[in-house]
Design a protein around this motif. Sequence first.
Motif, PDB file in Angstrom:
ATOM      1  N   THR A 103       0.845  -1.191   0.000  1.00 58.71           N
ATOM      2  CA  THR A 103       0.000   0.000   0.000  1.00 58.71           C
ATOM      3  C   THR A 103       0.880   1.241   0.000  1.00 58.71           C
ATOM      4  OG1 THR A 103      -0.145   0.186   2.412  1.00 58.71           O
ATOM      5  CG2 THR A 103      -1.797  -1.198   1.315  1.00 58.71           C
ATOM      6  N   GLN A 104       0.318   2.328  -0.485  1.00 55.82           N
ATOM      7  CA  GLN A 104       1.068   3.590  -0.499  1.00 55.82           C
ATOM      8  C   GLN A 104       0.107   4.762  -0.471  1.00 55.82           C
ATOM      9  OE1 GLN A 104       4.613   3.914  -3.007  1.00 55.82           O
ATOM     10  NE2 GLN A 104       3.779   5.805  -3.881  1.00 55.82           N
ATOM     11  N   GLY A 123      -6.296  -1.826  -6.224  1.00 58.63           N
ATOM     12  CA  GLY A 123      -7.168  -0.686  -6.471  1.00 58.63           C
ATOM     13  C   GLY A 123      -6.736   0.509  -5.658  1.00 58.63           C
ATOM     14  N   LEU A 124      -7.676   1.374  -5.376  1.00 58.23           N
ATOM     15  CA  LEU A 124      -7.356   2.575  -4.616  1.00 58.23           C
ATOM     16  C   LEU A 124      -8.574   3.052  -3.848  1.00 58.23           C
ATOM     17  CD1 LEU A 124      -8.598   5.142  -6.539  1.00 58.23           C
ATOM     18  CD2 LEU A 124      -6.699   4.372  -7.943  1.00 58.23           C
ATOM     19  N   VAL A 158      -5.118   9.777  -1.544  1.00 60.77           N
ATOM     20  CA  VAL A 158      -5.586   8.452  -1.921  1.00 60.77           C
ATOM     21  C   VAL A 158      -4.644   7.406  -1.334  1.00 60.77           C
ATOM     22  CG1 VAL A 158      -4.239   8.334  -4.061  1.00 60.77           C
ATOM     23  CG2 VAL A 158      -6.394   7.078  -3.914  1.00 60.77           C
ATOM     24  N   THR A 159      -5.168   6.208  -1.111  1.00 64.93           N
ATOM     25  CA  THR A 159      -4.335   5.061  -0.742  1.00 64.93           C
ATOM     26  C   THR A 159      -4.342   4.079  -1.904  1.00 64.93           C
ATOM     27  OG1 THR A 159      -4.937   5.290   1.596  1.00 64.93           O
ATOM     28  CG2 THR A 159      -3.925   3.223   0.924  1.00 64.93           C
ATOM     29  N   LEU A 160      -3.161   3.675  -2.337  1.00 66.73           N
ATOM     30  CA  LEU A 160      -3.006   2.724  -3.436  1.00 66.73           C
ATOM     31  C   LEU A 160      -2.808   1.318  -2.871  1.00 66.73           C
ATOM     32  CD1 LEU A 160      -0.430   4.774  -5.565  1.00 66.73           C
ATOM     33  CD2 LEU A 160      -2.943   4.896  -5.651  1.00 66.73           C
ATOM     34  N   TYR A 161      -3.400   0.310  -3.512  1.00 68.37           N
ATOM     35  CA  TYR A 161      -3.282  -1.087  -3.092  1.00 68.37           C
ATOM     36  C   TYR A 161      -2.863  -1.941  -4.293  1.00 68.37           C
ATOM     37  CZ  TYR A 161      -6.104   0.371   0.941  1.00 68.37           C
ATOM     38  OH  TYR A 161      -6.565   1.004   2.067  1.00 68.37           O
ATOM     39  N   THR A 162      -1.881  -2.810  -4.094  1.00 62.01           N
ATOM     40  CA  THR A 162      -1.425  -3.652  -5.193  1.00 62.01           C
ATOM     41  C   THR A 162      -0.615  -4.841  -4.686  1.00 62.01           C
ATOM     42  OG1 THR A 162      -0.251  -3.639  -7.325  1.00 62.01           O
ATOM     43  CG2 THR A 162       0.722  -2.356  -5.527  1.00 62.01           C
ATOM     44  N   LEU A 174       3.723   0.909  -8.003  1.00 59.88           N
ATOM     45  CA  LEU A 174       3.322   2.031  -7.152  1.00 59.88           C
ATOM     46  C   LEU A 174       3.797   3.392  -7.674  1.00 59.88           C
ATOM     47  CD1 LEU A 174       3.840   0.367  -3.665  1.00 59.88           C
ATOM     48  CD2 LEU A 174       1.653   1.067  -4.677  1.00 59.88           C
ATOM     49  N   ALA A 175       5.028   3.475  -8.143  1.00 64.62           N
ATOM     50  CA  ALA A 175       5.558   4.768  -8.595  1.00 64.62           C
ATOM     51  C   ALA A 175       4.772   5.292  -9.790  1.00 64.62           C
ATOM     52  CB  ALA A 175       7.039   4.633  -8.933  1.00 64.62           C
TER      53      ALA A 175
END
Length: 242
Positions: free
Chosen positions: A136-137, A178-179, A196-200, A206-207
């Motif tokens: 996550t980011q 997703g996000l 936002v929070t990114l999920y992968t 992520l970048a």
Amino acid sequence: MLFRSGAFMKTLDASIKLAQTMVAIGEGAGRRTVALITDMDTPLGYGIGNSLEVMESMDVLKGKGPKDLTEVCLQLAANMLYLIGVHDDLDECRKAAERVIEDGSAFEAFCTMVREQGGDDSVLRDYTKFAQAPYTQEVLADKDGFVTRMNAEEVGVTSVVLGAGRETKESDIDFSAGLVIHKKPGDEVKKGESLVTLYTSKESALAEAERMYREAVVIGSEKPEIEPLVYARVEKDKVEKY
């Protein structure tokens, strides 16, 4: 029907023309048909991605979903009830839809549908049973201001980069990817706050996902006017613009 950046049709007039054609097809097949023209410049709700959207949809059925997503769902439900003749008044149809959310029967009906198709409805009651993304980011605001615009198409492509959709027909879908959006158009934001929070499951994504999301969101100094969720309603013999 959807229009603007995240939809096939980009203008209201073009969307209405397509809706009229689709309504005519439905009526020609002997079915009462209505189309709503809804905004798709900003994503509905906050979650984008397979599991994230299922969870948010269940929150709507539980009566605790995002206001914008809930509103569009209620308008669609009211029109469907109107078309099958539950009431001859749209307001009464909307109240009927609101009641089954409030008393919990809408959610329970969905769970029954899942069970009868061989699914496990326990995950709809306990979201921790969904697959969890290992990476996550947070994407943080680089200045103070207001979110003035969000390009839904570009946000959707960002979710694909994270693995929530297919970049090619051979691509695998990561159901945990997703996000979750934290700031939408009209929201005030401070420098350093999470947008936002990114999920992968792909740390290497992520970048690029962060870069794309930043391009999709505009932060300005003035609070914008909020666009309506529904722009028009199309029946076989009339068009109502809201």
